[in-house]
Scaffold this active site. Sequence first.
Site, short mmCIF file in Angstrom:
data_model
loop_
_atom_site.label_atom_id
_atom_site.label_comp_id
_atom_site.label_asym_id
_atom_site.label_seq_id
_atom_site.Cartn_x
_atom_site.Cartn_y
_atom_site.Cartn_z
N TYR A 1 8.23 -3.45 -1.05
CA TYR A 1 8.14 -2.67 -2.29
C TYR A 1 8.89 -3.34 -3.45
O TYR A 1 8.73 -2.95 -4.60
CB TYR A 1 8.67 -1.24 -2.11
CG TYR A 1 7.97 -0.41 -1.06
CD1 TYR A 1 6.77 -0.83 -0.47
CD2 TYR A 1 8.49 0.81 -0.63
CE1 TYR A 1 6.14 -0.07 0.50
CE2 TYR A 1 7.86 1.57 0.34
CZ TYR A 1 6.69 1.12 0.91
OH TYR A 1 6.07 1.88 1.88
N HIS B 1 6.63 -2.70 9.48
CA HIS B 1 5.84 -2.09 8.40
C HIS B 1 4.36 -2.06 8.74
O HIS B 1 3.68 -1.06 8.51
CB HIS B 1 6.08 -2.89 7.11
CG HIS B 1 5.70 -2.18 5.87
ND1 HIS B 1 6.32 -2.42 4.66
CD2 HIS B 1 4.77 -1.23 5.61
CE1 HIS B 1 5.78 -1.64 3.73
NE2 HIS B 1 4.83 -0.91 4.28
N1 LIG Z 1 4.20 2.41 5.92
C1 LIG Z 1 3.25 2.11 5.07
O1 LIG Z 1 2.43 1.19 5.28
C2 LIG Z 1 3.10 2.91 3.80
C3 LIG Z 1 1.92 2.79 3.05
C4 LIG Z 1 1.81 3.55 1.89
C5 LIG Z 1 2.85 4.39 1.51
N2 LIG Z 1 4.00 4.47 2.25
C6 LIG Z 1 5.14 5.33 1.84
O2 LIG Z 1 4.66 6.64 1.60
C7 LIG Z 1 5.00 7.03 0.28
C8 LIG Z 1 4.00 8.00 -0.28
O3 LIG Z 1 2.69 7.43 -0.33
P1 LIG Z 1 1.96 7.08 -1.70
O4 LIG Z 1 2.98 6.81 -2.73
O5 LIG Z 1 0.99 5.98 -1.40
O6 LIG Z 1 1.07 8.36 -2.03
P2 LIG Z 1 1.37 9.94 -2.20
O7 LIG Z 1 2.79 10.26 -1.97
O8 LIG Z 1 0.34 10.63 -1.40
O9 LIG Z 1 0.98 10.17 -3.73
C9 LIG Z 1 1.77 9.72 -4.80
C10 LIG Z 1 1.11 10.19 -6.10
O10 LIG Z 1 1.13 11.62 -6.13
C11 LIG Z 1 1.71 12.04 -7.35
N3 LIG Z 1 2.46 13.29 -7.10
C12 LIG Z 1 3.62 13.43 -6.44
N4 LIG Z 1 3.99 14.72 -6.37
C13 LIG Z 1 3.04 15.41 -7.03
C14 LIG Z 1 2.86 16.78 -7.32
N5 LIG Z 1 3.74 17.71 -6.89
N6 LIG Z 1 1.77 17.16 -8.04
C15 LIG Z 1 0.87 16.24 -8.47
N7 LIG Z 1 0.97 14.93 -8.21
C16 LIG Z 1 2.05 14.52 -7.50
C17 LIG Z 1 2.60 10.93 -7.80
O11 LIG Z 1 2.74 10.97 -9.20
P3 LIG Z 1 4.08 10.48 -10.01
O12 LIG Z 1 4.63 9.29 -9.34
O13 LIG Z 1 3.54 10.24 -11.37
O14 LIG Z 1 5.08 11.58 -10.00
C18 LIG Z 1 1.82 9.70 -7.33
O15 LIG Z 1 0.83 9.35 -8.26
C19 LIG Z 1 5.07 5.68 -0.47
O16 LIG Z 1 5.72 5.80 -1.71
C20 LIG Z 1 5.80 4.85 0.55
O17 LIG Z 1 7.19 5.14 0.54
C21 LIG Z 1 4.12 3.75 3.41
#
Ligand SMILES: NC(=O)c1ccc[n+]([C@@H]2O[C@H](COP(=O)([O-])OP(=O)(O)OC[C@H]3O[C@@H](n4cnc5c(N)ncnc54)[C@H](OP(=O)(O)O)[C@@H]3O)[C@@H](O)[C@H]2O)c1
Length: 272
Positions: A47, A105
């Site tokens: 990241y 990861h």
């Molecule tokens: N292990 C892996 O391979 C892997 C892969 C992908 C992700 N991850 C981890 O999982 C975390 C979460 O996944 P993600 O970031 O891909 O997707 P997510 O958490 O499903 O979605 C993030 C999006 O949702 C928005 N959001 C957050 N809270 C909200 C709410 N209450 N109402 C409306 N919109 C909202 C955020 O907006 P804003 O940011 O504008 O607030 C952002 O655009 C990542 O950040 C990472 O730490 C791990």
Amino acid sequence: MEHLQTQGISLPRLGLGTFRMQGEVCRAAVESALGLGYRHIDTAEMYGNEDAVGAAIAASGMARKDLHVTTKVWHENLAPDAIRRAFDASLKKLKLDRVDLYLVHWPSRNMNLPAIFETLLKLKQEGRTRAIGVANFNLALLKTVVEEIRAPIACNQIEYHVMLDQTKVARYLAAKSIPLVAYAPLAQGRAASDETLISIGRKHGASAAQVALKWLLDQDGVAAIPKASRAESQRANLDALKLKLDDEDRKAIAALPKDKRFVNPGFAPAWD
Ligand SMILES: NC(=O)c1ccc[n+]([C@@H]2O[C@H](COP(=O)([O-])OP(=O)(O)OC[C@H]3O[C@@H](n4cnc5c(N)ncnc54)[C@H](OP(=O)(O)O)[C@@H]3O)[C@@H](O)[C@H]2O)c1
């Protein structure tokens, strides 16, 4: 906040994801989340934000024992000496002398699983990570790790949300008492505009995103790490814990199409 007990660690069921946040934006978001009561931060070497996460943790003045930090080693660094180098670099950037959970990861096609877990276990024995685990491991890989290598994994972090079925992996993890940490729990934000979730939310005075999160957190052994850069969203996601979904809501969510995988890079072994 409820915690999941796993391999000697206590994992807060709601954490803050940090993918696609870097520098000042990331530092401010993590500081805000810690101020609101988040005690679980999810980062990764890939990241490019461990330094910002570390700065926020240092600025918070929080007792280390009160905070859970997960980081991950990228698939290109899975040779034993590369894991060590990646781990040292992560700790340095985070300004910590240990992390709580260190994950593979992504699996890679040519990885040597026994050698990887031997190295991770040494890091655990040295007290530099309190627990080890995996992310993006499909059922076949999980079985190898759990039943053949017998590695004490504390979780499998996988994509899981209202639009994606994960029954097979979830059942296996539950049978082995291994937590499922749901990433992209809001379907990368798409859950917020789903009509079914919006109408369920309306009934409870909640948002669609809150409905999506609570659906996950109502499941035994599941934790979730939504990413939110804005304080309002961070607060809303914490408040989702208070929401009470009923059978009718769960039935409507179960009926949503569950074939939407949004994260699936070409370098990794196929999902099923
Ligand atoms: N292990 C892996 O391979 C892997 C892969 C992908 C992700 N991850 C981890 O999982 C975390 C979460 O996944 P993600 O970031 O891909 O997707 P997510 O958490 O499903 O979605 C993030 C999006 O949702 C928005 N959001 C957050 N809270 C909200 C709410 N209450 N109402 C409306 N919109 C909202 C955020 O907006 P804003 O940011 O504008 O607030 C952002 O655009 C990542 O950040 C990472 O730490 C791990």
